[in-house]
Design a protein around this motif. Sequence first.
Motif, short mmCIF file in Angstrom:
data_model
loop_
_atom_site.label_atom_id
_atom_site.label_comp_id
_atom_site.label_asym_id
_atom_site.label_seq_id
_atom_site.Cartn_x
_atom_site.Cartn_y
_atom_site.Cartn_z
N CYS A 1 -3.04 1.69 6.10
CA CYS A 1 -2.07 1.94 5.38
C CYS A 1 -2.14 1.58 3.86
O CYS A 1 -2.83 0.92 3.38
CB CYS A 1 -0.89 0.86 5.92
SG CYS A 1 0.63 0.74 5.08
N VAL B 1 10.61 2.41 6.94
CA VAL B 1 10.26 1.49 5.57
C VAL B 1 10.28 2.26 4.73
O VAL B 1 10.85 3.40 4.52
CB VAL B 1 8.71 0.87 5.94
CG1 VAL B 1 8.50 0.13 7.07
CG2 VAL B 1 7.83 2.32 5.80
N HIS C 1 2.01 1.45 12.82
CA HIS C 1 2.25 1.32 14.19
C HIS C 1 3.74 1.83 14.34
O HIS C 1 4.22 2.23 15.24
CB HIS C 1 2.22 -0.10 14.61
CG HIS C 1 3.11 -1.13 14.11
ND1 HIS C 1 2.84 -1.55 12.78
CD2 HIS C 1 4.20 -1.63 14.45
CE1 HIS C 1 3.74 -2.40 12.35
NE2 HIS C 1 4.67 -2.44 13.56
S1 SF4 Z 1 4.20 -2.57 8.71
FE1 SF4 Z 1 3.39 -0.38 8.47
S2 SF4 Z 1 3.93 0.56 6.38
FE2 SF4 Z 1 4.13 -2.00 6.47
S3 SF4 Z 1 2.20 -2.53 5.67
FE3 SF4 Z 1 1.89 -2.81 7.86
S4 SF4 Z 1 1.06 -0.77 8.26
FE4 SF4 Z 1 2.02 -0.41 6.20
#
Ligand code: SF4
Length: 340
Positions: free
Chosen positions: A56, A216, A292
């Motif tokens: 990510c 998010v 995820h």
């Molecule tokens: S929760 Fe998802 S969007 Fe946030 S840092 Fe981890 S992988 Fe990236």
Amino acid sequence: MSRAAGTVAFTTTIPVEVILAAGRRPLDLNNIFISDPRAAELVEKAEAAGFPRSCCAWIKGLFSVLRDRHRELGITAFVAVTEGDCSNAKVLKELIEREVGLPSTFFSFPQDRSVAALKSEMEKLAAFLGTTPADAEKSRQALRPIRRSLEELDELSWRYPGLVTGADNHRWLVSASDFNGDPAAFEKELHALLADKKAKTPEKRRDLLPLAYLGVPPIVDLYPFIEEKGAIVVFNEMQREFSMPGEFPGLAEQYAAYTYPYAAEYRFSKAINEIRRRGVKGVIHYVQSFCHRQLEDIILRRMLEEAGMKIPVLTLEGDKPQRVLDGRTRTRLEAFIEML
Ligand code: SF4
């Protein structure tokens, strides 16, 4: 501990009240990363350091900010949120300890939302930062008026679409994770904005299509394009959670009610209530590549069906930060708004 003890950086919302009680400055690394004009470069730097393509972009950006800017930002401690956020944060903590040598710790949100377990996590964090839960509670009381003002701004956003733009709603609520490092200055600016909004005669704009943004916070700026096309985001789900609206008996209860780190079902049941209450006509569900949380899209759609809501959902995936929205995302958003 004095302010000279420095800045505490973290990977996602943690009880900021504990950091303030320790006399330290809170810094949400996500906010620093995404507001950096060279955000895309920060992602590339992490890839050059060995981060795989299939990781990510937020994690890559957070790593580069910590490694390259910790001195300039005065960061003296780091808190990685593991349970309730991202397993990548576990390795990020180890990497930062090796490469930067910052004192660091974990914070875990108990998946059963147990108030007792949260209290124990908060005690550990307080001990790490050199403060106490009782002082953190005093900080919580001091922050409540600011959180109430954010709630007021959010109410204006949906009651009078257009009075507060979707982008402003996003920016103010998302900043509640660290209050831009200075709650007093944040409050002053917020009060000036609220006074300005309330001085205007509010009108109900029927020409703007009310949308909800779930997921998010976006890695690209979607809001101006949405408004250019005649729609407006009147509910920013996770950003609202960061602002922690409502009244709670104590710090642990406040963070047990917060949805972001817990089960998708809990999160979406709260979001669906808001979608109903705000008269939203369409939902944008943003998911981050290689996260995820992409799987939560299935749960959202099932839950909307079960709730008997025939509301259209557009799932948008974002990968790296971009100054300009890419053609595919523009086309998909435009078609969705036109269809509505
Ligand atoms: S929760 Fe998802 S969007 Fe946030 S840092 Fe981890 S992988 Fe990236």
